[in-house]
Design a protein around this motif. Structure first.
Motif, PDB file in Angstrom:
ATOM      1  N   TYR A  31     -18.492  67.112 -61.140  1.00 47.10           N
ATOM      2  CA  TYR A  31     -18.428  68.368 -61.900  1.00 47.10           C
ATOM      3  C   TYR A  31     -17.069  68.492 -62.551  1.00 47.10           C
ATOM      4  CZ  TYR A  31     -16.487  69.842 -57.407  1.00 47.10           C
ATOM      5  OH  TYR A  31     -15.770  69.918 -56.242  1.00 47.10           O
ATOM      6  N   VAL A  86     -10.469  68.520 -58.880  1.00 44.28           N
ATOM      7  CA  VAL A  86      -9.928  68.234 -57.546  1.00 44.28           C
ATOM      8  C   VAL A  86      -8.604  67.471 -57.668  1.00 44.28           C
ATOM      9  CG1 VAL A  86     -10.363  67.086 -55.338  1.00 44.28           C
ATOM     10  CG2 VAL A  86     -12.232  68.244 -56.536  1.00 44.28           C
ATOM     11  N   GLY A 146     -12.712  56.196 -56.915  1.00 39.22           N
ATOM     12  CA  GLY A 146     -13.905  56.695 -57.612  1.00 39.22           C
ATOM     13  C   GLY A 146     -13.475  57.698 -58.663  1.00 39.22           C
ATOM     14  N   ARG A 147     -14.326  58.697 -58.876  1.00 40.71           N
ATOM     15  CA  ARG A 147     -14.069  59.656 -59.960  1.00 40.71           C
ATOM     16  C   ARG A 147     -12.737  60.395 -59.788  1.00 40.71           C
ATOM     17  NH1 ARG A 147     -20.065  59.929 -59.782  1.00 40.71           N
ATOM     18  NH2 ARG A 147     -19.702  60.398 -57.607  1.00 40.71           N
ATOM     19  N   ILE A 148     -12.537  60.997 -58.602  1.00 39.06           N
ATOM     20  CA  ILE A 148     -11.335  61.814 -58.404  1.00 39.06           C
ATOM     21  C   ILE A 148     -10.094  60.921 -58.277  1.00 39.06           C
ATOM     22  CG2 ILE A 148     -10.225  63.511 -56.888  1.00 39.06           C
ATOM     23  CD1 ILE A 148     -13.139  64.481 -56.195  1.00 39.06           C
ATOM     24  N   ASP A 159      -9.931  50.285 -52.018  1.00 45.70           N
ATOM     25  CA  ASP A 159     -11.309  50.759 -52.131  1.00 45.70           C
ATOM     26  C   ASP A 159     -12.193  49.623 -51.622  1.00 45.70           C
ATOM     27  OD1 ASP A 159     -12.799  53.046 -54.234  1.00 45.70           O
ATOM     28  OD2 ASP A 159     -13.981  51.469 -53.334  1.00 45.70           O
ATOM     29  N   VAL A 160     -13.265  49.962 -50.913  1.00 53.64           N
ATOM     30  CA  VAL A 160     -14.173  48.900 -50.451  1.00 53.64           C
ATOM     31  C   VAL A 160     -14.845  48.209 -51.634  1.00 53.64           C
ATOM     32  CG1 VAL A 160     -14.844  49.308 -48.051  1.00 53.64           C
ATOM     33  CG2 VAL A 160     -15.803  50.757 -49.850  1.00 53.64           C
ATOM     34  N   LEU A 189     -11.791  59.657 -50.546  1.00 56.26           N
ATOM     35  CA  LEU A 189     -12.939  58.902 -50.026  1.00 56.26           C
ATOM     36  C   LEU A 189     -14.001  59.849 -49.484  1.00 56.26           C
ATOM     37  CD1 LEU A 189     -10.792  56.725 -47.650  1.00 56.26           C
ATOM     38  CD2 LEU A 189     -11.929  55.840 -49.664  1.00 56.26           C
ATOM     39  N   PRO A 190     -15.253  59.385 -49.440  1.00 54.83           N
ATOM     40  CA  PRO A 190     -16.245  60.211 -48.740  1.00 54.83           C
ATOM     41  C   PRO A 190     -16.014  60.123 -47.241  1.00 54.83           C
ATOM     42  CG  PRO A 190     -17.217  58.132 -49.433  1.00 54.83           C
ATOM     43  CD  PRO A 190     -15.816  58.130 -49.954  1.00 54.83           C
ATOM     44  N   THR A 233     -15.431  55.921 -42.367  1.00 57.16           N
ATOM     45  CA  THR A 233     -14.130  56.445 -42.811  1.00 57.16           C
ATOM     46  C   THR A 233     -13.547  57.457 -41.815  1.00 57.16           C
ATOM     47  OG1 THR A 233     -15.217  58.157 -44.138  1.00 57.16           O
ATOM     48  CG2 THR A 233     -14.664  56.113 -45.278  1.00 57.16           C
ATOM     49  N   THR A 262      -7.344  65.831 -50.071  1.00 50.73           N
ATOM     50  CA  THR A 262      -8.250  66.833 -50.651  1.00 50.73           C
ATOM     51  C   THR A 262      -9.696  66.392 -50.448  1.00 50.73           C
ATOM     52  OG1 THR A 262      -8.051  65.713 -52.763  1.00 50.73           O
ATOM     53  CG2 THR A 262      -6.710  67.695 -52.483  1.00 50.73           C
ATOM     54  N   ARG A 303     -11.789  65.006 -47.155  1.00 46.18           N
ATOM     55  CA  ARG A 303     -12.400  65.658 -45.994  1.00 46.18           C
ATOM     56  C   ARG A 303     -11.461  65.529 -44.800  1.00 46.18           C
ATOM     57  NH1 ARG A 303     -15.112  67.782 -49.098  1.00 46.18           N
ATOM     58  NH2 ARG A 303     -17.376  67.932 -49.248  1.00 46.18           N
ATOM     59  N   ASP A 344      -5.939  70.098 -48.270  1.00 41.30           N
ATOM     60  CA  ASP A 344      -6.899  71.128 -48.691  1.00 41.30           C
ATOM     61  C   ASP A 344      -8.061  71.184 -47.712  1.00 41.30           C
ATOM     62  OD1 ASP A 344      -7.936  73.085 -50.476  1.00 41.30           O
ATOM     63  OD2 ASP A 344      -9.377  71.610 -51.205  1.00 41.30           O
ATOM     64  N   HIS A 362      -9.567  74.653 -48.480  1.00 33.24           N
ATOM     65  CA  HIS A 362     -10.662  73.915 -49.149  1.00 33.24           C
ATOM     66  C   HIS A 362     -10.941  74.541 -50.518  1.00 33.24           C
ATOM     67  CE1 HIS A 362     -14.250  71.103 -48.310  1.00 33.24           C
ATOM     68  NE2 HIS A 362     -14.064  71.214 -49.602  1.00 33.24           N
ATOM     69  N   PHE A 401     -11.929  72.549 -55.432  1.00 37.48           N
ATOM     70  CA  PHE A 401     -13.053  72.603 -56.391  1.00 37.48           C
ATOM     71  C   PHE A 401     -13.034  73.890 -57.211  1.00 37.48           C
ATOM     72  CE2 PHE A 401     -15.448  76.083 -54.672  1.00 37.48           C
ATOM     73  CZ  PHE A 401     -14.842  76.244 -53.437  1.00 37.48           C
TER      74      PHE A 401
HETATM   75  P1  NAI Z   1     -16.679  58.871 -55.608  1.00 37.56           P
HETATM   76  O1  NAI Z   1     -17.963  58.548 -54.923  1.00 37.56           O
HETATM   77  O2  NAI Z   1     -16.632  58.874 -57.113  1.00 37.56           O
HETATM   78  O3  NAI Z   1     -15.519  57.899 -55.082  1.00 37.56           O
HETATM   79  C1  NAI Z   1     -15.354  57.546 -53.743  1.00 37.56           C
HETATM   80  C2  NAI Z   1     -14.738  56.161 -53.677  1.00 37.56           C
HETATM   81  O4  NAI Z   1     -14.508  55.846 -52.312  1.00 37.56           O
HETATM   82  C3  NAI Z   1     -15.636  55.059 -54.244  1.00 37.56           C
HETATM   83  O5  NAI Z   1     -14.924  54.281 -55.182  1.00 37.56           O
HETATM   84  C4  NAI Z   1     -16.024  54.235 -53.007  1.00 37.56           C
HETATM   85  O6  NAI Z   1     -16.198  52.859 -53.292  1.00 37.56           O
HETATM   86  C5  NAI Z   1     -14.837  54.473 -52.104  1.00 37.56           C
HETATM   87  N1  NAI Z   1     -15.144  54.253 -50.687  1.00 37.56           N
HETATM   88  C6  NAI Z   1     -16.242  54.632 -49.996  1.00 37.56           C
HETATM   89  N2  NAI Z   1     -16.135  54.268 -48.700  1.00 37.56           N
HETATM   90  C7  NAI Z   1     -14.940  53.645 -48.570  1.00 37.56           C
HETATM   91  C8  NAI Z   1     -14.246  53.059 -47.473  1.00 37.56           C
HETATM   92  N3  NAI Z   1     -14.782  52.999 -46.266  1.00 37.56           N
HETATM   93  N4  NAI Z   1     -13.027  52.517 -47.712  1.00 37.56           N
HETATM   94  C9  NAI Z   1     -12.480  52.523 -48.952  1.00 37.56           C
HETATM   95  N5  NAI Z   1     -13.103  53.059 -50.046  1.00 37.56           N
HETATM   96  C10 NAI Z   1     -14.312  53.623 -49.844  1.00 37.56           C
HETATM   97  O7  NAI Z   1     -16.245  60.291 -55.019  1.00 37.56           O
HETATM   98  P2  NAI Z   1     -15.307  61.378 -55.701  1.00 37.56           P
HETATM   99  O8  NAI Z   1     -16.101  62.203 -56.656  1.00 37.56           O
HETATM  100  O9  NAI Z   1     -14.085  60.716 -56.205  1.00 37.56           O
HETATM  101  O10 NAI Z   1     -14.979  62.320 -54.443  1.00 37.56           O
HETATM  102  C11 NAI Z   1     -14.242  61.848 -53.321  1.00 37.56           C
HETATM  103  C12 NAI Z   1     -14.346  62.840 -52.170  1.00 37.56           C
HETATM  104  O11 NAI Z   1     -13.659  64.038 -52.523  1.00 37.56           O
HETATM  105  C13 NAI Z   1     -15.781  63.331 -51.888  1.00 37.56           C
HETATM  106  O12 NAI Z   1     -16.458  62.442 -51.029  1.00 37.56           O
HETATM  107  C14 NAI Z   1     -15.560  64.687 -51.250  1.00 37.56           C
HETATM  108  O13 NAI Z   1     -15.552  64.559 -49.840  1.00 37.56           O
HETATM  109  C15 NAI Z   1     -14.174  65.087 -51.729  1.00 37.56           C
HETATM  110  N6  NAI Z   1     -14.215  66.327 -52.510  1.00 37.56           N
HETATM  111  C16 NAI Z   1     -13.448  67.389 -52.101  1.00 37.56           C
HETATM  112  C17 NAI Z   1     -13.465  68.577 -52.794  1.00 37.56           C
HETATM  113  C18 NAI Z   1     -12.614  69.730 -52.403  1.00 37.56           C
HETATM  114  O14 NAI Z   1     -12.844  70.860 -52.864  1.00 37.56           O
HETATM  115  N7  NAI Z   1     -11.600  69.569 -51.558  1.00 37.56           N
HETATM  116  C19 NAI Z   1     -14.353  68.743 -53.949  1.00 37.56           C
HETATM  117  C20 NAI Z   1     -15.076  67.552 -54.340  1.00 37.56           C
HETATM  118  C21 NAI Z   1     -15.008  66.399 -53.618  1.00 37.56           C
END
Ligand code: NAI
Length: 338
Positions: A96, A101, A150-152, A171-172, A203-204, A209, A230, A232, A256, A301, A304
């Motif tokens: 979004y 973030v 990833g995206r963020i 990154d994995v 990371l997720p 993780t 920021t 989890r 956060d 938190h 977002f």
């Molecule tokens: P994304 O899915 O675009 O990127 C995540 C990256 O982590 C990917 O490149 C993936 O390959 C990598 N990854 C996954 N498992 C891994 C591991 N074990 N070791 C190394 N790399 C690994 O996700 P995005 O959009 O960048 O978001 C990341 C996290 O941010 C979300 O999972 C969410 O928990 C958190 N988030 C927090 C918010 C907040 O308000 N504080 C709001 C939105 C997201």
């Protein structure tokens, strides 16, 4: 379809109602924990935010549930294994605006590096216009380690480059094209921990993780480094941050998200929950240590939370629900394999 929507702000009800006209929607203000006794036999779709745990107990309250539309990117507040076993699909909001973030993460970093919170307090609370105790450090020329590109994470890298920082990442699934485009290099997780002045988590959260940074490897971090999270809370063992600050390994932290953040405001819920685990109690204690620590900047938190992002989150969730109702679900979260 019959939908139950746990929402946070009054305007959201009208916004969603208008866009999902024709569906029968029950709106409940607050989280699933705020409505712990609510049951709806015929509900087919549940819409929740990250403040709503959806575990065994909650799912038992909706025996005919077919779909959960979470208004978030992360989905670790939902028990995916139970959902899979009950053939309940889950949709999320994969993107979004990665900037939303990342901008907040950078804000946390600047708050730590330039003592912005202390600067404001000095003038506002103490009525002093003095620089005593407010010296920070430059970001230019420092190394930032990005966990998760990833995206963020990618947006964070763009901003770090703008500040003249050296960027390394882990990154994995390394994205070498992105690394060439943005000018950073992938290293091992250990190397990132050992050489970064700033470590930022993107990371997720899942079983792979969980506690990526912990009381064992905190000692491998560069002395005087800064941790920004920021993503989890569960990615980092809270005790490790407390230990890092106490032993001078960490110059500061900007968070956060916290482990067990659901209990920060209402610890009595933890105390009176049927089986409070020792780990949860310990984490809650460590959270107290961090919240009161002068070198820890903690936000609720909120990364977002911009006008633009909230509307994009609701729009995607409405689209997810419409798509599911039409039998063409989209943005489906993969079920766990184990
Ligand atoms: P994304 O899915 O675009 O990127 C995540 C990256 O982590 C990917 O490149 C993936 O390959 C990598 N990854 C996954 N498992 C891994 C591991 N074990 N070791 C190394 N790399 C690994 O996700 P995005 O959009 O960048 O978001 C990341 C996290 O941010 C979300 O999972 C969410 O928990 C958190 N988030 C927090 C918010 C907040 O308000 N504080 C709001 C939105 C997201």
């Amino acid at each position: 379809m019959k939908i139950v929507c746990f929402f946070n702000e009054d305007w959201e009800e009208g916004y969603v109602k208008e866009r999902l006209a024709g569906h029968e929607i029950t709106f409940l203000k607050g989280s699933t924990s705020d409505h712990a006794d609510f049951r709806e036999e015929s509900a087919e779709i549940l819409s929740v935010f990250v403040n709503s745990p959806v575990g065994k107990t909650e799912l038992e309250h909706f025996p005919n549930l077919k779909h959960i539309a979470t208004r978030s990117t992360g989905y670790d507040h939902i028990d995916r294994a139970i959902a899979r076993d009950r053939a309940i699909t889950i949709s999320s909001v994969p993107a979004y605006g990665e900037n939303t973030v990342a901008e907040f993460a950078f804000g946390l970093l600047l708050t730590v590096s330039r003592k912005l919170y202390e600067c404001i307090k000095k003038v506002q609370d103490e009525g002093l216009f003095s620089q005593v105790g407010l010296r920070g450090f430059d970001l230019k020329g420092k190394t930032i380690g990005i966990l998760g590109t990833g995206r963020i994470g990618a947006h964070m890298i763009r901003m770090a480059k703008g500040f003249g920082m050296n960027v390394i990442a882990f990154d994995v699934y390394p994205n070498e094209a992105l690394a060439r485009e943005l000018g950073f290099s992938y290293v091992s997780q250990d190397e990132l921990f050992a050489t970064s002045d700033v470590i930022s988590f993107h990371l997720p959260y899942n079983k792979d993780t969980h506690h990526l940074l912990n009381t064992t490897n905190i000692h491998k971090l560069k002395k005087g480094s800064v941790v920004i999270n920021t993503a989890r809370g569960g990615l980092i063992e809270t005790e490790a941050l407390a230990m890092g600050l106490r032993e001078g390994i960490l110059a500061g932290v900007g968070l956060d998200v916290l482990e067990e953040e659901a209990f920060v405001e209402d610890e009595t819920r933890l105390l009176f929950s049927p089986h409070p685990s020792e780990a949860s109690l310990k984490t809650t204690l460590a959270n107290h240590y961090l919240i009161e620590h002068p070198r820890a900047i903690i936000a609720p938190h909120n990364a977002f939370n911009t006008d633009e992002a909230i509307r994009r989150i609701l729009d995607t969730t409405v689209e997810n629900i419409k798509a599911f109702a039409l039998g063409e679900p989209k943005n489906i979260v993969p079920p766990p394999t184990a």
